[in-house]
Design an enzyme around this catalytic site. Structure first.
Site, short mmCIF file in Angstrom:
data_model
loop_
_atom_site.label_atom_id
_atom_site.label_comp_id
_atom_site.label_asym_id
_atom_site.label_seq_id
_atom_site.Cartn_x
_atom_site.Cartn_y
_atom_site.Cartn_z
N GLY A 199 1.01 -1.08 0.18
CA GLY A 199 0.01 0.11 0.08
C GLY A 199 0.68 1.34 0.01
O GLY A 199 1.80 1.47 0.85
N ARG A 242 19.01 11.13 -4.18
CA ARG A 242 19.90 12.31 -4.16
C ARG A 242 21.20 11.87 -3.06
O ARG A 242 22.18 12.41 -3.63
CB ARG A 242 19.28 13.64 -3.43
N ARG A 281 0.76 -4.86 -5.27
CA ARG A 281 0.68 -6.20 -4.21
C ARG A 281 0.97 -7.31 -5.09
O ARG A 281 0.41 -7.41 -6.43
CB ARG A 281 -0.47 -6.14 -3.56
N ASP A 318 4.82 -4.74 5.81
CA ASP A 318 5.42 -6.09 6.17
C ASP A 318 5.68 -6.89 5.09
O ASP A 318 6.60 -7.70 5.01
CB ASP A 318 4.69 -6.62 7.47
N THR A 351 4.31 2.82 5.47
CA THR A 351 2.92 2.33 5.65
C THR A 351 2.21 3.04 6.50
O THR A 351 2.75 3.68 7.50
CB THR A 351 3.02 0.96 6.00
N ASP A 369 0.08 2.16 8.32
CA ASP A 369 -0.44 1.19 9.63
C ASP A 369 0.26 1.38 10.84
O ASP A 369 -0.26 1.06 11.92
CB ASP A 369 -0.76 0.02 9.04
N ASP A 421 2.73 -0.70 11.78
CA ASP A 421 2.56 -1.82 12.23
C ASP A 421 3.82 -2.52 12.02
O ASP A 421 3.98 -3.88 12.01
CB ASP A 421 1.47 -2.57 11.58
N GLY A 434 -5.37 0.33 9.32
CA GLY A 434 -4.39 -0.13 10.10
C GLY A 434 -4.20 -1.37 10.11
O GLY A 434 -3.41 -2.16 10.86
N ARG A 435 -5.19 -2.11 9.04
CA ARG A 435 -4.87 -3.53 9.03
C ARG A 435 -5.10 -4.17 10.63
O ARG A 435 -6.48 -3.74 11.04
CB ARG A 435 -3.61 -4.03 8.64
N GLU A 441 -10.12 -0.99 11.69
CA GLU A 441 -10.82 -2.11 10.56
C GLU A 441 -10.75 -3.47 10.83
O GLU A 441 -9.82 -3.72 11.70
CB GLU A 441 -10.29 -1.76 9.03
N GLN A 467 -7.56 7.90 3.55
CA GLN A 467 -6.69 8.01 4.56
C GLN A 467 -5.18 7.95 4.06
O GLN A 467 -4.27 8.16 4.82
CB GLN A 467 -6.83 7.07 5.57
#
Ligand code: F6P
Length: 319
Positions: free
Chosen positions: A11, A25, A72, A103, A125, A127, A129, A170-171, A222, A251
């Protein structure tokens, strides 16, 4: 190391462009050649590879998304697919790879590293996470977007004396929901780390109503429950008009915050310096404001993200 590649995967997250820019750079500054791999691991497998120069990354620091594209690509789990991808990298003389993503992207980087191809992982990400870092690139921007959305929802739910459930990405990590709940003053927060009981939530809502609350915001991560169904149940049980809002991919877009741009710039530059020190197979993080790096395999297999209990307690005590 003379030539490095950079790709974004999974994502997209605001600030990824700033990270790519920093890799390019810093790489050029330190005498390397830098190649962009388009569309993540899928593009790597298809050989979508082009050299990048200073100008390729002009005017991108302020742009959301990733100009390299992302995808993905579950097929990358197959050994043969990865072997073909490594062949492509060798064809272009690319000695090492910087992977910016979540991840799944780290998993790909881990596999390539195990196959003898040095990769560095940069956590990108919304998330938040990823183990080994307090913040991931994109989290701060997404947090601000969610808080703004909660503020807007509060205006309308206060006017209509409604209960509002807001579903936040946020998975399976509650950081975005928890941060937004505290900053947005949500009455309730539901995150995977703490488990969920609909009956308990309903009891708390009823207690809130008994105390005189006329409107409430429920910040819900979610994948915990179906928010539309929950809204129906709350309405049936309390008699209060209830609405569910799924924020979705809104988001993930938009201009990265200054924090995310700075974090991305630091991480991109740090990744290149590590590669030049021959430190392949690492992933980067920021801990106590300092740049850190860990073994990418250890990070995926053994490291855990600490849960911010203090923030969780705060969301409860300030209700
Ligand atoms: O990992 C980022 C993320 O936005 C998660 O928060 C969400 O669960 C997922 O990606 C959505 O994935 P997709 O963009 O493939 O629908």
């Amino acid at each position: 190391i003379k030539r490095i590649g950079v790709l974004t995967s999974g994502g997209d997250a605001p600030g990824m462009n700033a990270a790519i820019r920093a890799v390019v750079r810093e790489g050029l500054h330190l005498g390397l050649e830098v190649y962009g791999i388009f569309d993540g691991y899928e593009g790597l497998h298809q050989g979508k590879i082009k050299p990048l120069d200073r100008n390729s990354v002009s005017d991108v620091i302020n742009r959301g998304g990733t100009f390299l594209g992302s995808a993905r690509f579950p097929e990358f789990k197959q050994q043969k697919t990865r072997e073909e991808a490594i062949e492509n990298l060798k064809k272009y003389g690319i000695d090492a790879l910087v992977v910016i993503g979540g991840d799944g992207s780290y998993m790909g980087a881990k596999k390539l590293t195990e196959m003898g191809y040095p990769c560095i992982g940069i956590p990108g990400t919304i998330d938040n996470d990823i183990p080994g870092t307090t913040y991931t690139i994109g989290f701060d921007t997404a947090l601000n977007i969610v808080v703004e959305a909660i503020d807007r929802l509060r205006d309308t739910s206060a006017s209509h004396k409604r209960i509002s459930i807001v579903e936040i990405m946020g998975r399976y990590c509650g950081d975005l929901t928890l941060g937004a709940a505290v900053a947005g003053g949500a009455e309730f927060v539901v995150i995977p780390e703490k488990g969920y009981s609909e009956a308990e939530l309903l009891g708390q809502i009823k207690a809130g109503i008994a105390k005189g609350k006329t409107h409430m915001i429920i910040a819900m991560c979610e994948h915990v429950t179906k928010v539309d169904k929950l809204a129906e149940h709350i309405q049936a049980e309390t008699g209060h008009d209830t609405r569910a809002t799924i924020l979705g991919h809104i988001q993930r877009g938009g201009t990265p915050t200054a924090q995310d741009r700075i974090l991305a710039s630091r991480m991109g530059s740090f990744a290149v310096k590590l590669l030049l020190e021959d430190q392949g197979g690492r992933c980067i993080g920021v801990v106590n404001s300092q740049m850190v790096h860990y073994d990418i395999i250890d990070c995926i297999n053994n490291m855990k993200r600490p849960f911010n209990q203090e923030l969780f307690d705060l969301s409860d005590s300030l209700f």
